[in-house]
Design a protein around this motif. Structure first.
Motif, PDB file in Angstrom:
ATOM      1  N   ASP A 124     -62.740  20.405 -11.548  1.00 51.56           N
ATOM      2  CA  ASP A 124     -61.755  20.011 -12.558  1.00 51.56           C
ATOM      3  C   ASP A 124     -60.353  19.928 -11.968  1.00 51.56           C
ATOM      4  O   ASP A 124     -59.510  19.159 -12.453  1.00 51.56           O
ATOM      5  N   GLY A 125     -60.094  20.724 -10.941  1.00 49.75           N
ATOM      6  CA  GLY A 125     -58.815  20.616 -10.238  1.00 49.75           C
ATOM      7  C   GLY A 125     -58.636  19.245  -9.602  1.00 49.75           C
ATOM      8  O   GLY A 125     -57.557  18.641  -9.678  1.00 49.75           O
ATOM      9  N   GLU A 126     -59.697  18.743  -9.002  1.00 47.62           N
ATOM     10  CA  GLU A 126     -59.648  17.401  -8.398  1.00 47.62           C
ATOM     11  C   GLU A 126     -59.507  16.325  -9.479  1.00 47.62           C
ATOM     12  O   GLU A 126     -58.810  15.321  -9.282  1.00 47.62           O
ATOM     13  N   ILE A 127     -60.147  16.539 -10.625  1.00 52.44           N
ATOM     14  CA  ILE A 127     -60.018  15.596 -11.739  1.00 52.44           C
ATOM     15  C   ILE A 127     -58.572  15.585 -12.237  1.00 52.44           C
ATOM     16  O   ILE A 127     -57.986  14.525 -12.470  1.00 52.44           O
ATOM     17  N   LEU A 128     -57.984  16.768 -12.395  1.00 54.11           N
ATOM     18  CA  LEU A 128     -56.593  16.878 -12.834  1.00 54.11           C
ATOM     19  C   LEU A 128     -55.655  16.155 -11.876  1.00 54.11           C
ATOM     20  O   LEU A 128     -54.759  15.404 -12.302  1.00 54.11           O
ATOM     21  N   PHE A 129     -55.865  16.346 -10.577  1.00 52.94           N
ATOM     22  CA  PHE A 129     -54.999  15.733  -9.564  1.00 52.94           C
ATOM     23  C   PHE A 129     -55.122  14.212  -9.594  1.00 52.94           C
ATOM     24  O   PHE A 129     -54.124  13.485  -9.477  1.00 52.94           O
ATOM     25  N   ALA A 130     -56.333  13.708  -9.790  1.00 52.19           N
ATOM     26  CA  ALA A 130     -56.543  12.260  -9.868  1.00 52.19           C
ATOM     27  C   ALA A 130     -55.886  11.677 -11.118  1.00 52.19           C
ATOM     28  O   ALA A 130     -55.273  10.592 -11.069  1.00 52.19           O
ATOM     29  N   LEU A 131     -55.983  12.383 -12.239  1.00 54.06           N
ATOM     30  CA  LEU A 131     -55.360  11.910 -13.479  1.00 54.06           C
ATOM     31  C   LEU A 131     -53.838  11.970 -13.390  1.00 54.06           C
ATOM     32  O   LEU A 131     -53.139  11.156 -14.006  1.00 54.06           O
ATOM     33  N   LEU A 132     -53.317  12.914 -12.620  1.00 53.41           N
ATOM     34  CA  LEU A 132     -51.867  13.035 -12.445  1.00 53.41           C
ATOM     35  C   LEU A 132     -51.280  11.788 -11.789  1.00 53.41           C
ATOM     36  O   LEU A 132     -50.144  11.406 -12.086  1.00 53.41           O
ATOM     37  N   LYS A 133     -52.048  11.171 -10.931  1.00 54.27           N
ATOM     38  CA  LYS A 133     -51.582   9.948 -10.264  1.00 54.27           C
ATOM     39  C   LYS A 133     -51.256   8.870 -11.284  1.00 54.27           C
ATOM     40  O   LYS A 133     -50.301   8.098 -11.101  1.00 54.27           O
ATOM     41  N   ARG A 134     -52.017   8.823 -12.367  1.00 53.60           N
ATOM     42  CA  ARG A 134     -51.773   7.842 -13.414  1.00 53.60           C
ATOM     43  C   ARG A 134     -50.638   8.274 -14.344  1.00 53.60           C
ATOM     44  O   ARG A 134     -49.832   7.460 -14.768  1.00 53.60           O
ATOM     45  N   VAL A 135     -50.559   9.570 -14.624  1.00 50.32           N
ATOM     46  CA  VAL A 135     -49.555  10.085 -15.565  1.00 50.32           C
ATOM     47  C   VAL A 135     -48.184  10.217 -14.920  1.00 50.32           C
ATOM     48  O   VAL A 135     -47.161   9.872 -15.533  1.00 50.32           O
ATOM     49  N   SER A 136     -48.128  10.719 -13.680  1.00 50.47           N
ATOM     50  CA  SER A 136     -46.854  10.905 -12.988  1.00 50.47           C
ATOM     51  C   SER A 136     -47.042  10.698 -11.480  1.00 50.47           C
ATOM     52  O   SER A 136     -47.284  11.647 -10.736  1.00 50.47           O
ATOM     53  N   ARG A 174     -54.481  17.878 -20.777  1.00 53.60           N
ATOM     54  CA  ARG A 174     -53.207  17.301 -21.240  1.00 53.60           C
ATOM     55  C   ARG A 174     -52.046  18.263 -21.042  1.00 53.60           C
ATOM     56  O   ARG A 174     -50.967  17.858 -20.601  1.00 53.60           O
ATOM     57  N   VAL A 175     -52.251  19.532 -21.384  1.00 48.50           N
ATOM     58  CA  VAL A 175     -51.182  20.528 -21.206  1.00 48.50           C
ATOM     59  C   VAL A 175     -50.801  20.631 -19.732  1.00 48.50           C
ATOM     60  O   VAL A 175     -49.613  20.638 -19.374  1.00 48.50           O
ATOM     61  N   GLY A 176     -51.804  20.694 -18.853  1.00 51.43           N
ATOM     62  CA  GLY A 176     -51.537  20.766 -17.414  1.00 51.43           C
ATOM     63  C   GLY A 176     -50.767  19.554 -16.912  1.00 51.43           C
ATOM     64  O   GLY A 176     -49.813  19.687 -16.133  1.00 51.43           O
ATOM     65  N   LEU A 177     -51.156  18.382 -17.360  1.00 55.27           N
ATOM     66  CA  LEU A 177     -50.483  17.149 -16.937  1.00 55.27           C
ATOM     67  C   LEU A 177     -49.057  17.094 -17.452  1.00 55.27           C
ATOM     68  O   LEU A 177     -48.141  16.662 -16.726  1.00 55.27           O
ATOM     69  N   LEU A 198     -43.758  20.887 -26.531  1.00 52.99           N
ATOM     70  CA  LEU A 198     -45.050  20.810 -25.848  1.00 52.99           C
ATOM     71  C   LEU A 198     -46.104  20.133 -26.718  1.00 52.99           C
ATOM     72  O   LEU A 198     -46.871  19.284 -26.236  1.00 52.99           O
ATOM     73  N   MET A 199     -46.126  20.462 -28.010  1.00 52.85           N
ATOM     74  CA  MET A 199     -47.137  19.864 -28.894  1.00 52.85           C
ATOM     75  C   MET A 199     -46.954  18.352 -29.010  1.00 52.85           C
ATOM     76  O   MET A 199     -47.924  17.595 -28.987  1.00 52.85           O
ATOM     77  N   ARG A 200     -45.709  17.908 -29.116  1.00 51.38           N
ATOM     78  CA  ARG A 200     -45.459  16.463 -29.202  1.00 51.38           C
ATOM     79  C   ARG A 200     -45.928  15.748 -27.945  1.00 51.38           C
ATOM     80  O   ARG A 200     -46.583  14.707 -28.006  1.00 51.38           O
ATOM     81  N   GLU A 201     -45.596  16.326 -26.802  1.00 52.95           N
ATOM     82  CA  GLU A 201     -45.973  15.704 -25.532  1.00 52.95           C
ATOM     83  C   GLU A 201     -47.496  15.664 -25.349  1.00 52.95           C
ATOM     84  O   GLU A 201     -48.052  14.670 -24.881  1.00 52.95           O
ATOM     85  N   VAL A 202     -48.152  16.745 -25.712  1.00 55.59           N
ATOM     86  CA  VAL A 202     -49.614  16.835 -25.555  1.00 55.59           C
ATOM     87  C   VAL A 202     -50.315  15.832 -26.460  1.00 55.59           C
ATOM     88  O   VAL A 202     -51.256  15.141 -26.038  1.00 55.59           O
ATOM     89  N   ILE A 203     -49.870  15.739 -27.708  1.00 56.87           N
ATOM     90  CA  ILE A 203     -50.502  14.816 -28.666  1.00 56.87           C
ATOM     91  C   ILE A 203     -50.272  13.364 -28.268  1.00 56.87           C
ATOM     92  O   ILE A 203     -51.169  12.515 -28.396  1.00 56.87           O
TER      93      ILE A 203
END
Length: 474
Positions: A235-247, A299-302, A341-346
């Protein structure tokens, strides 16, 4: 700072001031708060808990929180009670409305019950009615008991429920964690399970907390607490890959300094942010997590990574690996504040499909570099609807059990005959009475039964259910 290691190899850094000798829980007969000498550094005059039960420490509120008006809270409580009474219908036909209400925040008075329904723990409990009692009565494996006892006083030591060594909170925490090691002996105990179980115990009795823990370990975060931590690494690798798209900026920075996801996201994900965020934010995240599944944790992590590392201006303060890690260990309070945080996550666009698509890709990469996964965890369920669809409950499983049961003395034969006559007479009188709209004019309390009087007074007051009823497990 001391480094602790659980049986499954997870390490946490714990402040040395929170460490001490380990008493045997079986020998403790203290009250829930215990004596003055048993408290974690507090005298009796210092004990003044906030509305969440925290006496002090790092998890008190960060920033301003919007207080919900009492009348709004009462309306939400009534809506949630209605949903819980027809849970299967709501989940089948109005799941979007349930999701929206979880995003707004579950009323505190009903949070424990709602979590149990959302997670499927209620169904699991009803289908295994004596299982927890059986596990609770067994001695347990000494290998795990010793590790669990050492961890008890480290779980939210500033919360009134766990502040006393050997108090009721710590005893229940011990029971829940021990029961899980017996329920899943092949998995045993992982240190990160303790804060998860502790949060559940703050909102529900030990048996309910046990089934809530089972559902989190098996449905929401399967494989997280197994030896080797392969699931969390994946899941750490999944988070890192998704981060590339988010930031992309944050992604490039972490990649440049070779900061593996396991270094900063392990505690976030394994403890579902319960040891990271201020408490008001923790509860809101958990409300959505139980409804929508692990995507909320992603989402919270990102959001936190994007806020802390998402621009060149922010990266000026962390030019190396050490500075970056320090920044992620000390997230700015404004980014963790409940409203922000809630606004950003949603608003962050990330679906179950996105996670599963990336999961399959990272799984193929893992097999190429590491071989087959050693832990054979069940498939992950993305939230309450998926769990209910996989294991459809019966209406009996979802039936709400009364919190307080009042046993009336047995009636005599004469009393039964008298009550029967009164009932027949009452029915005849009702037939003669014209129908009246109860909302056309105010009702007089003198004409109501004691039970209706209580409800009517509640509806006409400025108090919420949570403040008028002191039953913790309502």
């Amino acid at each position: 700072m001391a480094t602790l290691q659980s049986g499954n190899g997870v390490q946490w850094k714990v402040n040395s001031s929170l460490q001490g000798t380990v008493e045997n829980l079986a020998e403790q007969e203290s009250s829930s708060l215990g004596s003055e000498t048993e408290l974690n550094g507090f005298t009796n005059t210092e004990i003044q808990a906030d509305k969440y039960g925290f006496i002090g420490g790092a998890q008190q509120n960060a920033g301003e929180n919007d207080e919900i008006p009492p009348e709004v809270l009462r309306q939400r409580e009534a809506k949630w009670l209605d949903m819980l009474n027809s849970w299967d219908k709501w989940m089948a036909k109005k799941h979007k409305k349930v999701k929206l209400r979880c995003q707004k925040g579950i009323p505190p008075s009903l949070r424990g019950r709602a979590w149990l329904y959302l997670s499927g723990g209620k169904v699991k409990k009803e289908q295994n009615q004596v299982k927890f009692q059986e596990l609770d009565s067994q001695p347990g494996d000494p290998k795990w008991l010793d590790v669990i006892e050492k961890d008890l006083h480290r779980q939210f030591p500033f919360h009134e429920m766990f502040v006393a060594r050997g108090g009721h909170g710590q005893q229940d925490l011990f029971r829940v964690l021990k029961a899980y090691t017996l329920y899943r002996p092949e998995e045993g105990y992982c240190q990160a399970q303790a804060p998860i179980a502790a949060v559940l115990l703050m909102h529900m009795p030990a048996e309910d907390a046990f089934w809530g823990l089972v559902q989190i370990c098996e449905k929401y975060l399967p494989g997280y607490y197994s030896a080797g931590l392969e699931a969390i690494q994946l899941d750490g690798e999944i988070l890192f890959a998704l981060l590339k798209r988010v930031s992309p900026v944050a992604h490039r920075h972490l990649k440049k300094h070779k900061i593996d996801p396991i270094l900063y996201m392990t505690e976030w994900f394994m403890c579902a942010f319960s040891r990271t965020l201020p408490w008001s934010s923790v509860l809101r995240v958990w409300d959505m997590f139980f409804c929508e599944g692990v995507k909320i944790i992603f989402r919270v992590g990102l959001v936190l990574l994007k806020c802390m590392l998402g621009s060149q201006e922010k990266l000026k303060a962390c030019q190396g690996q050490y500075e970056t890690m320090e920044l992620l260990r000390n997230i700015e309070p404004r980014y963790m504040q409940e409203g922000f945080l809630m606004r950003e996550v949603i608003e962050l666009t990330l679906s179950e499909r996105d996670i599963e698509k990336e999961h399959l890709f990272q799984l193929r990469r893992w097999k190429e570099t590491h071989g087959e996964l050693h832990c054979k965890s069940p498939p992950r369920m993305h939230g309450a609807k998926a769990i209910m669809s996989a294991e459809p409950p019966s209406r009996q499983d979802l039936k709400q059990n009364p919190t307080i049961i009042v046993e009336l003395p047995p009636a005599t034969d004469g009393q039964v005959e008298k009550d029967t006559k009164n009932t027949k007479k009452s029915k005849q009188e009702k037939k003669k009475e014209p129908l009246v709209n109860p909302y056309s004019e105010p009702l007089q309390n003198d004409n109501l039964s004691p039970y209706l009087q209580k409800d009517e007074l509640l509806l006409g007051s400025n108090q919420s259910l949570s403040s008028t009823e002191h039953d913790t497990y309502l």
